[in-house]
Design an enzyme around this catalytic site. Structure first.
Site, mmCIF file in Angstrom:
data_model
loop_
_atom_site.group_PDB
_atom_site.id
_atom_site.type_symbol
_atom_site.label_atom_id
_atom_site.label_comp_id
_atom_site.label_asym_id
_atom_site.label_seq_id
_atom_site.Cartn_x
_atom_site.Cartn_y
_atom_site.Cartn_z
ATOM 1 N N ILE A 1 13.921 -12.037 -29.355
ATOM 2 C CA ILE A 1 14.994 -12.184 -30.323
ATOM 3 C C ILE A 1 16.311 -11.748 -29.678
ATOM 4 C CG2 ILE A 1 15.910 -11.389 -32.536
ATOM 5 C CD1 ILE A 1 13.576 -13.333 -32.779
ATOM 6 N N ASN B 1 10.385 -9.662 -38.336
ATOM 7 C CA ASN B 1 10.128 -8.232 -38.212
ATOM 8 C C ASN B 1 10.753 -7.626 -36.956
ATOM 9 O OD1 ASN B 1 8.445 -5.612 -38.525
ATOM 10 N ND2 ASN B 1 7.835 -6.415 -36.533
ATOM 11 N N PHE C 1 18.055 2.595 -31.214
ATOM 12 C CA PHE C 1 18.180 3.668 -30.235
ATOM 13 C C PHE C 1 17.659 4.963 -30.857
ATOM 14 C CE2 PHE C 1 21.204 0.608 -28.584
ATOM 15 C CZ PHE C 1 21.141 0.783 -27.207
ATOM 16 N N LYS C 2 16.911 5.723 -30.077
ATOM 17 C CA LYS C 2 16.426 7.019 -30.564
ATOM 18 C C LYS C 2 17.599 8.007 -30.655
ATOM 19 C CE LYS C 2 12.051 5.759 -30.509
ATOM 20 N NZ LYS C 2 11.031 6.332 -29.627
ATOM 21 N N SER D 1 15.827 -2.479 -43.851
ATOM 22 C CA SER D 1 15.610 -1.036 -43.860
ATOM 23 C C SER D 1 16.421 -0.425 -44.991
ATOM 24 C CB SER D 1 16.057 -0.429 -42.531
ATOM 25 O OG SER D 1 16.108 0.987 -42.603
ATOM 26 N N TYR E 1 22.704 0.907 -36.441
ATOM 27 C CA TYR E 1 21.447 0.390 -36.978
ATOM 28 C C TYR E 1 21.610 0.049 -38.457
ATOM 29 C CZ TYR E 1 16.501 0.107 -38.240
ATOM 30 O OH TYR E 1 15.280 -0.325 -38.716
ATOM 31 N N LYS F 1 21.311 -3.744 -40.296
ATOM 32 C CA LYS F 1 20.390 -4.061 -41.382
ATOM 33 C C LYS F 1 21.129 -4.434 -42.659
ATOM 34 C CE LYS F 1 16.510 -3.491 -39.162
ATOM 35 N NZ LYS F 1 15.609 -4.644 -38.903
ATOM 36 N N THR G 1 5.457 4.757 -36.438
ATOM 37 C CA THR G 1 5.601 3.721 -35.424
ATOM 38 C C THR G 1 6.338 4.274 -34.208
ATOM 39 O OG1 THR G 1 7.735 2.947 -36.281
ATOM 40 C CG2 THR G 1 5.751 1.932 -37.215
#
Length: 272
Positions: free
Chosen positions: A65, A91, A96-97, A143, A196, A200, A231
């Site tokens: 994607i 999906n 990024f953490k 989300s 993020y 979304k 996850t």
């Protein structure tokens, strides 16, 4: 019965759970996993196919994607093999953490390019096949982080939630956010402070546009929040299993007489 389902980002986590649910539902003849890692995709498809609960032909195809050439190759493969798609579940996504050292500006474009712009382009490329489907449906895995009130500006909230928002206007808004982030002025311009979350939010807004535009073709388009799941994306901190979280996407994909343009959370229609 010939009914085709496509799940992107399906080699692990929530996407894998979605594909498992669909393959075991008895509602699909074919379930295709779109996976960036071809080897992992093949392994995941084999695991689902070999499960005692499986009732579909399950296989994987490479799909990245955000890569338009990959979108086109995937579309061509599905068109040649099936000629249609009855259910598309978007999906695939990235985040990024918290511990990632990449600065906020550096995280902006990659996040938007996958979660919003890439998903948008892929869906647009797949729409001609979805329009050939029977009781066709699109479900976008968004989300709770995409909540509208993250936008500090009421004017921006109004623009994103406008029932007459167009695709062109949506892209202009997203590009303005990206530009403002690059210029270090996104806060003063009324945006939120999450790349993020913004990606979304834009996907949810796109869902509502597609729902409105594709109603004439009988396609229901919804989005969902899987919840905080165990996850890789959450570093396995989420209390909800991927299998449970996947149900939030599976419900609008399989329920009788689904709504369109809605946001599903905790296994029911919720508010954006």
């Amino acid at each position: 019965m010939t009914r085709v389902a496509v799940v992107t980002g399906a080699n692990k986590g929530i996407g894998f759970g979605i594909a498992q649910h669909l393959a075991g539902s008895g509602m699909f003849s074919d379930v295709i996993l779109g996976c960036r890692d071809e080897q992992r995709g093949a392994l995941a498809a084999r695991e689902i196919a070999n499960a005692p609960s499986n009732r579909a032909f399950v296989y994987s195809l490479p799909l990245t994607i955000g890569d338009r050439a990959s979108h086109s190759s995937f579309h061509k493969a599905i068109e040649e093999r099936h000629g249609k798609v009855d259910v598309l579940i978007n999906n695939a996504g990235m985040a990024f953490k918290n511990a990632d050292p990449t600065p906020f500006k550096g995280q902006c474009k990659p996040t938007l390019d996958v979660n919003f712009k890439g998903t948008f382009d892929f869906t647009e490329q797949m729409l001609p096949l979805i329009r050939q489907g029977h009781d066709a449906r699109i479900v976008n895995v968004a989300s709770g982080s995409g909540y509208l009130s993250q936008l500090r500006s009421k004017e921006l909230q109004s623009k994103f939630s406008s029932p007459s928002l167009t695709k062109e206007e949506l892209f202009a808004l997203v590009n303005k956010f990206e530009s403002d982030v690059m210029n270090g002025q996104h806060i003063e311009e009324g945006w939120g402070n999450s790349n993020y979350g913004m990606s979304k939010l834009a996907l949810i807004a796109a869902t509502k546009i597609w729902a409105r535009e594709e109603a004439i073709n009988g396609i229901s388009v919804n989005c969902c929040c899987p919840g905080y799941c165990d996850t890789d994306m959450t570093s396995h901190k989420g209390p909800r299993s991927p299998w449970e979280g996947a149900k939030n996407a599976v419900i609008p994909a399989t329920m009788d007489s689904p709504p369109s343009g809605e946001f599903f959370s905790d296994f029911r229609v919720s508010t954006w």
